[in-house]
Design an enzyme around this catalytic site. Structure first.
Site, PDB file in Angstrom:
ATOM      1  N   TYR A 148      21.228 -52.924   4.129  1.00 56.74           N
ATOM      2  CA  TYR A 148      20.871 -52.691   5.528  1.00 56.74           C
ATOM      3  C   TYR A 148      19.586 -53.478   5.834  1.00 56.74           C
ATOM      4  O   TYR A 148      18.607 -53.396   5.095  1.00 56.74           O
ATOM      5  CB  TYR A 148      20.665 -51.194   5.763  1.00 56.74           C
ATOM      6  CG  TYR A 148      19.960 -50.910   7.056  1.00 56.74           C
ATOM      7  CD1 TYR A 148      20.617 -51.068   8.270  1.00 56.74           C
ATOM      8  CD2 TYR A 148      18.626 -50.533   7.079  1.00 56.74           C
ATOM      9  CE1 TYR A 148      19.962 -50.842   9.457  1.00 56.74           C
ATOM     10  CE2 TYR A 148      17.969 -50.301   8.268  1.00 56.74           C
ATOM     11  CZ  TYR A 148      18.645 -50.457   9.450  1.00 56.74           C
ATOM     12  OH  TYR A 148      17.987 -50.238  10.627  1.00 56.74           O
ATOM     13  N   ARG A 178       2.883 -31.168   8.736  1.00 57.87           N
ATOM     14  CA  ARG A 178       3.147 -32.469   8.114  1.00 57.87           C
ATOM     15  C   ARG A 178       3.690 -32.315   6.694  1.00 57.87           C
ATOM     16  O   ARG A 178       4.440 -33.147   6.202  1.00 57.87           O
ATOM     17  CB  ARG A 178       1.876 -33.327   8.129  1.00 57.87           C
ATOM     18  CG  ARG A 178       1.949 -34.589   7.291  1.00 57.87           C
ATOM     19  CD  ARG A 178       1.051 -35.716   7.770  1.00 57.87           C
ATOM     20  NE  ARG A 178      -0.315 -35.328   8.035  1.00 57.87           N
ATOM     21  CZ  ARG A 178      -1.211 -34.980   7.101  1.00 57.87           C
ATOM     22  NH1 ARG A 178      -0.883 -34.960   5.839  1.00 57.87           N
ATOM     23  NH2 ARG A 178      -2.442 -34.665   7.457  1.00 57.87           N
ATOM     24  N   LYS A 221      22.261 -41.698  12.271  1.00 57.38           N
ATOM     25  CA  LYS A 221      23.629 -42.166  12.469  1.00 57.38           C
ATOM     26  C   LYS A 221      24.584 -40.969  12.529  1.00 57.38           C
ATOM     27  O   LYS A 221      24.462 -40.163  13.426  1.00 57.38           O
ATOM     28  CB  LYS A 221      23.984 -43.170  11.368  1.00 57.38           C
ATOM     29  CG  LYS A 221      22.869 -44.212  11.087  1.00 57.38           C
ATOM     30  CD  LYS A 221      22.621 -45.140  12.248  1.00 57.38           C
ATOM     31  CE  LYS A 221      21.397 -46.031  12.084  1.00 57.38           C
ATOM     32  NZ  LYS A 221      21.309 -46.811  10.868  1.00 57.38           N
ATOM     33  N   ASP A 226      22.703 -45.547  -0.893  1.00 56.76           N
ATOM     34  CA  ASP A 226      22.601 -45.343   0.555  1.00 56.76           C
ATOM     35  C   ASP A 226      23.985 -44.926   1.052  1.00 56.76           C
ATOM     36  O   ASP A 226      24.933 -45.713   1.023  1.00 56.76           O
ATOM     37  CB  ASP A 226      22.126 -46.640   1.230  1.00 56.76           C
ATOM     38  CG  ASP A 226      21.848 -46.440   2.726  1.00 56.76           C
ATOM     39  OD1 ASP A 226      22.496 -45.584   3.348  1.00 56.76           O
ATOM     40  OD2 ASP A 226      20.995 -47.180   3.265  1.00 56.76           O
TER      41      ASP A 226
HETATM   42  C1  LIG Z   1      20.283 -47.332  10.111  1.00 61.37           C
HETATM   43  C2  LIG Z   1      20.388 -47.419   8.633  1.00 61.37           C
HETATM   44  C3  LIG Z   1      19.267 -47.173   7.831  1.00 61.37           C
HETATM   45  C4  LIG Z   1      17.893 -46.899   8.411  1.00 61.37           C
HETATM   46  O1  LIG Z   1      17.823 -45.721   9.113  1.00 61.37           O
HETATM   47  P1  LIG Z   1      16.821 -45.507  10.386  1.00 61.37           P
HETATM   48  O2  LIG Z   1      17.067 -44.075  10.702  1.00 61.37           O
HETATM   49  O3  LIG Z   1      17.237 -46.461  11.442  1.00 61.37           O
HETATM   50  O4  LIG Z   1      15.445 -45.781   9.889  1.00 61.37           O
HETATM   51  C5  LIG Z   1      19.434 -47.221   6.462  1.00 61.37           C
HETATM   52  N1  LIG Z   1      20.607 -47.534   5.904  1.00 61.37           N
HETATM   53  C6  LIG Z   1      21.707 -47.799   6.644  1.00 61.37           C
HETATM   54  C7  LIG Z   1      22.992 -48.141   5.968  1.00 61.37           C
HETATM   55  C8  LIG Z   1      21.627 -47.754   8.038  1.00 61.37           C
HETATM   56  O5  LIG Z   1      22.716 -48.038   8.775  1.00 61.37           O
END
Ligand SMILES: *Cc1c(COP(=O)(O)O)cnc(C)c1O
Length: 375
Positions: free
Chosen positions: A99, A47, A196, A171
Site C-alpha cells: 500500500y 491518550r 476501509k 496487512d
Molecule cells: C488504506 C490502507 C492503509 C492505510 O490506512 P489509513 O487508514 O488510510 O491510514 C493500509 N493498508 C492498506 C492495504 C490500505 O488500503
C-alpha cells in the site's frame, strides 16, 4: 460462536449502569484516581486508553483471534507503532507492492528510525526464500495486495519468517477478518486500516494491530501509541465498533458484486486484463480459495489503449465515484498511477475498483456505457 455471531455480539454487552444496548461514548480525557492514588480500572488519560476504545479492542481481538488488539488513529499510525516497537537496527523484509502510504512511510523514515528494509516480491516463493536466507526481525506482507490483487501464501511465509528468526506481519485490510484469518494461518501480527471495510461507511479513520501473543512487542506498540500520540478519538472507536456489526453481511455482498463485475470485465473486448483472485485464470486463485473465505470486494483492470483510455473510462463512469480509498457502501474507481505519483510501479492503463453495495446490474451497466463510448 461463528464469525457472524461474534461480529454482532463481541463487545456488545449492555451498559451496566443504564441497560443501554448501544455502547456509551466516553469522551473523558481524564479519570479520577482512588484516594490511595490507584487508577480505577487502570484508566488514567485518554491518550493512553479509554473505555470506548477498550470495547472495540475486545471485539476486534475476538474477530482476529488475537491475544491483544490495539486501535490507532489510522492504518498508517498502526504501521508506525509496529515499526517503533522494533529494536534499533532491525532488518525488515517488506513486500514490494505495498500500500503506497505505508511504502512512503518506510521510504522516508525507516533509515531515521534505524531500520533496514529489503523489498521483496513475497508472492513469489523463490524471492521470499532468497530474502529470508539472512536473519530478519520482521516480514511485512499484504494479501491480496494493492492494486494488483496478488496473493501471498501466509502459512508458507510464516514458516519461512520463523525459520529466519522473524515475525510475520500481514496487512489484512482488503480481506478483513470476515474473509481471512492471518493469525490462524501462522502470522504474528495483523494490521488493518479500519478506515476501509471495518468502518465501512467512508466516515471514520482508524487503524488496528492485532497481536497473536500479548508479549513485550505488543506492550511496546501500546507505549508507542501513548508517547508518540498515535491514538484515535473515542468517537472513531465508537463508529468502527458500530461498523463491525454488519461486517460479515457487507463483505458477502461486496464479494458477490465484485465477482459479477470481474466476470463482466473479463469478457469485455476493451479490457486487456482483470486482476481479481476469484477469477479462474488469476495466478493466485487456488491459493486464495485455500486461505480466503471469498475473493473480496476489490479488483483492478487494464484498459486497452493505455493511460489516456483508462482515464477516459474513469471520466465516463457515473455510478462509480472517482475517488481514493475503499471499503465503503458506494463504489469507487481510481487511476492508481496518478495517485501514486512519478515513482509508481502501477501499470498506467490500470483502474482500481472498490465494488460497493449497489445492485450489480447497475454497476455493470455503468461500466458497459463507459467502455463503449469512443475514447
Ligand atoms: C488504506 C490502507 C492503509 C492505510 O490506512 P489509513 O487508514 O488510510 O491510514 C493500509 N493498508 C492498506 C492495504 C490500505 O488500503
Amino acid at each position: 460462536m461463528r464469525f457472524e455471531t461474534l461480529a454482532v455480539r463481541a463487545g456488545a454487552e449492555p451498559d451496566e449502569e443504564t441497560g443501554a444496548l448501544v455502547p456509551p461514548l466516553h469522551l473523558a480525557t481524564t479519570f479520577e484516581h482512588a484516594p490511595d492514588g490507584a487508577r480505577a480500572d487502570g484508566l488514567l488519560y485518554q491518550r493512553r486508553d479509554n473505555p470506548t476504545q477498550r470495547r472495540l479492542e475486545t471485539a476486534l481481538a475476538a474477530l482476529d483471534g488475537a491475544e491483544r488488539t490495539l486501535f490507532f488513529a489510522s492504518g498508517v499510525a498502526a504501521g508506525a507503532a509496529a515499526l517503533h516497537a522494533l529494536p534499533a537496527d532491525s532488518r525488515l523484509v517488506v513486500q514490494r507492492d505495498l500500500y503506497s502510504g505505508l511504502r512512503m512511510q518506510l521510504e522516508r523514515y525507516a533509515a531515521r528510525w534505524k531500520l533496514r528494509v529489503e523489498w521483496s516480491d513475497l508472492a513469489d516463493p523463490a524471492q521470499a526464500r532468497a530474502a529470508l536466507r539472512e536473519p530478519a526481525a520482521l516480514v511485512w506482507a499484504e494479501t491480496p495486495s494493492n492494486p494488483l490483487l496478488r496473493v501471498v501464501d501466509i502459512a508458507a511465509l510464516a514458516d519461512l519468517a520463523h525459520a529466519a528468526g522473524a515475525r510475520l506481519l500481514v496487512d489484512n485490510t482488503f480481506a478483513t477478518p470476515a474473509l481471512q484469518q492471518p493469525l490462524a494461518l501462522g502470522a504474528d501480527l495483523v494490521l488493518q486500516s479500519a478506515t476501509k471495510y471495518l468502518g465501512g461507511h467512508s466516515d471514520v479513520m482508524g487503524g488496528v494491530l492485532s497481536f497473536a501473543r500479548d508479549d513485550a512487542w505488543a506492550e511496546s506498540a501500546f507505549g508507542a501509541r501513548e508517547f508518540i500520540g498515535l491514538n484515535a478519538s473515542p468517537f472513531a472507536a465508537w463508529l468502527v465498533l458500530r461498523g463491525l456489526r454488519s461486517l460479515p453481511a457487507r463483505m458477502a455482498w461486496h464479494c458477490a458484486n465484485a465477482r459479477r463485475v470481474a466476470e463482466f470485465l473479463a469478457a469485455h473486448p476493451q479490457v486487456a486484463a482483470v486482476h481479481y483472485p476469484g477469477l479462474p485464470n488469476h495466478p493466485g486463485q487456488a491459493l486464495a480459495a485455500r486461505q480466503m473465505r471469498d475473493a473480496g470486494g476489490m479488483l483492478s483492470f487494464q484498459v486497452r489503449g493505455g493511460a489516456a483510455a483508462a482515464l477516459a473510462v474513469a471520466g465516463r463512469l457515473e455510478l462509480f465515484v472517482n475517488a481514493t480509498s475503499l471499503g465503503g457502501c458506494e463504489s469507487l474507481v481510481e487511476h492508481r498511477a496518478s495517485v501514486e505519483g512519478p515513482n509508481t510501479r502501477t501499470p498506467p492503463d490500470l483502474l482500481r475498483l472498490s465494488v460497493g453495495l449497489e445492485h450489480a446490474d447497475d454497476l455493470i451497466a455503468d461500466l458497459e456505457q463507459a467502455l463503449r463510448s469512443p475514447a
